[in-house]
Design an enzyme around this catalytic site. Sequence first.
Site, PDB file in Angstrom:
ATOM      1  N   HIS A 130     -64.965  -3.498  -1.047  1.00 19.08           N
ATOM      2  CA  HIS A 130     -64.022  -4.480  -1.607  1.00 19.08           C
ATOM      3  C   HIS A 130     -63.397  -3.966  -2.912  1.00 19.08           C
ATOM      4  CE1 HIS A 130     -62.272  -8.117  -3.178  1.00 19.08           C
ATOM      5  NE2 HIS A 130     -63.150  -8.178  -4.173  1.00 19.08           N
ATOM      6  N   HIS A 140     -63.883  -5.329 -11.421  1.00 17.86           N
ATOM      7  CA  HIS A 140     -63.538  -6.742 -11.610  1.00 17.86           C
ATOM      8  C   HIS A 140     -64.644  -7.727 -11.234  1.00 17.86           C
ATOM      9  CE1 HIS A 140     -62.448  -6.880  -7.275  1.00 17.86           C
ATOM     10  NE2 HIS A 140     -62.665  -8.168  -7.391  1.00 17.86           N
ATOM     11  N   GLU A 193     -69.330 -10.913 -13.129  1.00 16.72           N
ATOM     12  CA  GLU A 193     -69.664 -12.141 -12.423  1.00 16.72           C
ATOM     13  C   GLU A 193     -70.822 -11.966 -11.433  1.00 16.72           C
ATOM     14  OE1 GLU A 193     -66.404 -13.928 -10.394  1.00 16.72           O
ATOM     15  OE2 GLU A 193     -67.380 -15.885 -10.311  1.00 16.72           O
ATOM     16  N   ASP A 194     -70.856 -10.847 -10.741  1.00 11.70           N
ATOM     17  CA  ASP A 194     -71.788 -10.717  -9.612  1.00 11.70           C
ATOM     18  C   ASP A 194     -72.998  -9.818  -9.848  1.00 11.70           C
ATOM     19  OD1 ASP A 194     -70.010 -12.295  -8.310  1.00 11.70           O
ATOM     20  OD2 ASP A 194     -69.177 -10.724  -7.029  1.00 11.70           O
ATOM     21  N   ASP A 213     -57.014  -8.518  -5.608  1.00 10.43           N
ATOM     22  CA  ASP A 213     -58.338  -8.997  -5.192  1.00 10.43           C
ATOM     23  C   ASP A 213     -58.184  -9.998  -4.053  1.00 10.43           C
ATOM     24  OD1 ASP A 213     -61.099  -9.755  -5.294  1.00 10.43           O
ATOM     25  OD2 ASP A 213     -60.604 -11.382  -6.680  1.00 10.43           O
ATOM     26  N   ASP A 245     -31.537 -14.657   9.576  1.00 14.98           N
ATOM     27  CA  ASP A 245     -32.139 -13.538   8.855  1.00 14.98           C
ATOM     28  C   ASP A 245     -33.494 -13.126   9.428  1.00 14.98           C
ATOM     29  OD1 ASP A 245     -33.517 -15.746   8.071  1.00 14.98           O
ATOM     30  OD2 ASP A 245     -33.595 -15.221   5.945  1.00 14.98           O
TER      31      ASP A 245
HETATM   32 MN    MN Z   1     -63.311  -9.621  -5.900  1.00 17.54          MN
END
Ligand code: MN
Length: 525
Positions: free
Chosen positions: A47, A71, A75-76, A137, A258
């Site tokens: 990821h 990123h 958090e993780d 992300d 279009d």
């Molecule tokens: Mn992420």
Amino acid sequence: MYSAEDIIAQINSPNEADRNLVKKAYDYAAEAHKAHKRYSGEPYMTHVASVGYKLAAMGMEPRTVCAGLLHDTIEDTAITSEDIGSNFGEEVLFLVEGVTKLSSVRYYGSDRHNESLRKLFVATSQDIRVLIIKLADRLHNLETLHHIPTHKQLRIAQETLEIYVPVAHRLGMGKLRKELEDLAFPYVYPKEAKRVTELLTTRFGKANEMLERERKVLQKRLAEVKLTNFHTSFRVKGLYSLYHKLKRKDWDIQAIYDLLAMRVVVTSVEDCYRTLGIVHELWRPLPKRVKDYIAFPKPNGYQSLHTTVTTQNGVILEIQIRTKQMHQESEFGVASHILYKNPKVSDDPKPSMFSNLIPTLFRPFTKREDEKETDIKSIAETPHTQKIPLWISQIGQAYNHDSENPTSDFVEDAQSDFFSSRIFVFTPKGDVVDLPVGATPIDFAYAIHSEVGDHTFGAKVNRKMVQLDTELRNGDILEIDTRKSAKPSPKWLLFARTSLARRRIRSAIENDPENQHKHNQHGHH
Ligand code: MN
């Protein structure tokens, strides 16, 4: 999985330091996430490597690419802000923390908060690069959405259409917007997506072959008139955007002109108009379909000449003619202005929609002496009188597909002083509360519930205990501690900003027998 080398190869002429930085961030992320897996069962690293790759492919500079790789660490994983700061510097840390903070912006499936959420999303990101990382992300999360448990799919897809797509649109990032839309669309509107797909395949089963044939015709003609330096490509209209148009046209696909578009990218504005003439000579234009977005750009900065023609083979085609620069801008929007090592960026002679952004993009990075945590001047701290960049005020504007006349909305929105007077803070669950500038935890407590306000004992801002008169800032996360015995104090009136809070405090004080006594002694000042 993308390797560090794959990512570095996407960066425009990286030097030794750039390579090392990206490699270091890659290895660091791989180590931090080594125990984690995605829902697909793949290593979590797939990821963040994808996010880093997408950012590099968009032309972002190495520090943004690094922040993309890192990123999800704060958090993780057990990695702390201090770790990121000491290993990668304040700027990368600032970007990673910005993305981390944005993850608390949640969509709860009601229309009520969408506008606030969009604005909040932008306001809390503080730096356009944070938004771009967050969009990359989200794009990868949508690409892998089929692996995610069903009950989460809908929320993520809905949030994408309501929040991320309008933001990408307002940033002029057309390519990303289309990708996000078409990935999210079938999850939010499964029946409609099926219907649109069927309509499109019945009508244009072999669209690509047909377009390729017409493209050759046009290429040949342009070469004949000695217009040599050009590039042509084509696209089929995105499913989600087609869906919106079909709804407006009673699902009559014949009324949509279009669906198929041919793009001609030339070197100068002069060549754009010249090419338009050549196209009209070659193919019969439809009346009232010529649009000059070069002289009159769309509100998000989009520029091109559009015309719709019928070819000799009876195919109705929209032709979009633009310069290379216009093409870059229409695909990557604001990102095309912060391309790595683009020396022209700050002294671009041609004023563009994005030029007012440049100073904020390259704002020097500052750290306040009195604060341990990294913090750059947030929007809440900017003086009221300072002009809010136009694009921010545009961002909350209702998203309007190919709106016939978006100008009035645009002007109205641009004049809004929303940001100069409001801040947005979160509950620990990620709910958004908007308050006036200068509001304190007491205002927040009363905004949640009058009972919470009346029994406020203490408050935490971003998990730290603070005084009740602390001025709140955009993006703060608040927790209120209540006690049964706690009750409003007359002092609260000195720092409560909202009329709701002040009213409640006054009435609580007046009804409190203990305060009756004081009132009698001192009277009302
Ligand atoms: Mn992420």
